[in-house]
Design an enzyme around this catalytic site. Structure first.
Site, PDB file in Angstrom:
ATOM      1  N   LYS A 177       8.857  -1.523  -2.331  1.00  0.00           N
ATOM      2  CA  LYS A 177       7.437  -1.399  -2.663  1.00  0.00           C
ATOM      3  C   LYS A 177       7.183   0.066  -2.976  1.00  0.00           C
ATOM      4  CE  LYS A 177       3.176  -2.096   0.033  1.00  0.00           C
ATOM      5  NZ  LYS A 177       2.579  -0.831  -0.253  1.00  0.00           N
TER       6      LYS A 177
HETATM    7  P1  FBP Z   1      -3.000  -0.962  -0.071  1.00  0.00           P
HETATM    8  O1  FBP Z   1      -2.803  -1.890  -1.229  1.00  0.00           O
HETATM    9  O2  FBP Z   1      -4.344  -1.103   0.562  1.00  0.00           O
HETATM   10  O3  FBP Z   1      -2.630   0.464  -0.393  1.00  0.00           O
HETATM   11  O4  FBP Z   1      -1.992  -1.473   1.041  1.00  0.00           O
HETATM   12  C1  FBP Z   1      -0.630  -1.357   0.896  1.00  0.00           C
HETATM   13  C2  FBP Z   1      -0.082  -0.417   1.962  1.00  0.00           C
HETATM   14  O5  FBP Z   1       1.271  -0.125   1.801  1.00  0.00           O
HETATM   15  C3  FBP Z   1      -0.308  -0.895   3.358  1.00  0.00           C
HETATM   16  O6  FBP Z   1       0.734  -1.710   3.800  1.00  0.00           O
HETATM   17  C4  FBP Z   1      -0.436   0.376   4.090  1.00  0.00           C
HETATM   18  O7  FBP Z   1      -1.280   0.288   5.183  1.00  0.00           O
HETATM   19  C5  FBP Z   1      -1.048   1.306   3.091  1.00  0.00           C
HETATM   20  O8  FBP Z   1      -0.771   0.802   1.850  1.00  0.00           O
HETATM   21  C6  FBP Z   1      -0.469   2.670   3.153  1.00  0.00           C
HETATM   22  O9  FBP Z   1      -1.255   3.450   2.316  1.00  0.00           O
HETATM   23  P2  FBP Z   1      -1.054   4.989   2.175  1.00  0.00           P
HETATM   24  O10 FBP Z   1       0.047   5.118   1.222  1.00  0.00           O
HETATM   25  O11 FBP Z   1      -2.353   5.447   1.656  1.00  0.00           O
HETATM   26  O12 FBP Z   1      -0.748   5.511   3.530  1.00  0.00           O
END
Ligand code: FBP
Length: 272
Positions: A177
């Site tokens: 991801k």
């Molecule tokens: P979002 O689509 O809201 O960004 O969520 C995906 C994610 O990877 C979550 O699993 C995690 O909490 C968040 O994004 C982490 O975001 P950041 O990169 O801002 O810390």
């Protein structure tokens, strides 16, 4: 084994992970746009939507809520995570073992790696344990591959995201991801570097429907297998509608434009 381990979290080779670890990673602030979403039941209900191939949560939510959803939701148990209260160099505490994830019904495990952080070496070693334990149990492995920290100048540059995707392949993830690197060309390069590891785009902070769907369309056209998304779904007034539209873009390979039009037509035909 590797090629099948992630089957449980894919549909026709595509992926739509609904991520809901924000209460830990970002804190209650992420629930403010839609306060009802602080209740995990709302999100477990959403995860029963056909478009969602897996729900990513931390151990505590899985323990408390998954027993009610076992037959309708595919569980991707996030093994590590840290709160926004932590101000040090990027790192992530391992909060759950693979053995325990398996015991509570996970189909796959998720693990964040902050490449470029001063803690990268320890995190990669923790990932090794998680990966090999998951392989023994035939669980899929998803890497949140997020370069950040002292070694990273630009965490969404084309080179950084291609490297992040490659780390997923090199270290054995079924799915990597990554953040959207800003252009279809850069996404295509990340996909190329990931080889047989599936690349999915991270949803990011909430944007408007059209902009969000167009970015997803661009990522899918560039070879990404789908999306792992949290805020861009659950912070919306009508999260089911955006999941309908995402299903059209990711699984039916329709354009963002067409997906939006069809979803609006459906809403007009059967208003709530
Ligand atoms: P979002 O689509 O809201 O960004 O969520 C995906 C994610 O990877 C979550 O699993 C995690 O909490 C968040 O994004 C982490 O975001 P950041 O990169 O801002 O810390």
């Amino acid at each position: 084994m590797k090629q099948n381990a992630a089957d449980a979290i894919t549909r026709d080779g595509k992926v739509l992970i609904l991520a809901y670890d924000h209460g830990l990673e970002h804190g209650p602030v992420d629930f403010e746009p839609n306060p009802a979403t602080a209740d995990p039941e709302r999100i477990f209900d959403l995860a029963t939507h056909d478009a969602v191939t897996a729900l990513a949560v931390q151990k505590g939510l899985a323990e408390a809520y998954y027993p009610d959803y076992e037959s309708d939701v595919t569980l991707l148990l996030k093994l590590n995570g840290t709160s926004n209260l932590w101000m040090g160099e990027p790192d992530s505490a391992v909060n759950c073992s693979v053995e325990y994830a398996d015991e509570i019904g996970a189909d796959a495990v998720g693990f964040t790696l902050y490449g470029g952080s001063n803690h990268e070496v320890e995190m990669a070693e923790e990932f090794r344990d998680a990966h090999e334990d998951a392989r023994e149990r035939d669980l899929g492995v998803v890497m949140w591959s997020y370069p950040r920290g002292q070694g990273v100048k630009d965490d969404t540059s084309s080179g950084t995201i291609a490297y992040a995707a490659r780390q997923g392949l090199e270290l054995g993830a079924d799915v990597a991801k990554v953040k959207y690197p800003g252009s279809p060309e850069a996404m295509a390069e990340a996909v190329r570097m990931a080889g047989r590891t599936k690349v999915v785009m991270s949803g990011g902070s909430k944007t408007d429907d059209r902009q969000f769907l167009e970015t997803v369309e661009a990522a899918v056209d560039a070879g990404a297998k789908g999306l792992a998304v949290g805020r861009n779904v659950f912070q919306r007034e009508n999260p089911t509608e955006i999941l309908d539209a995402l299903e059209r873009v990711i699984f039916e390979e329709r354009s963002a434009e067409e997906a939006l039009r069809l979803t609006r037509e459906d809403a007009e035909a059967s208003p709530e």
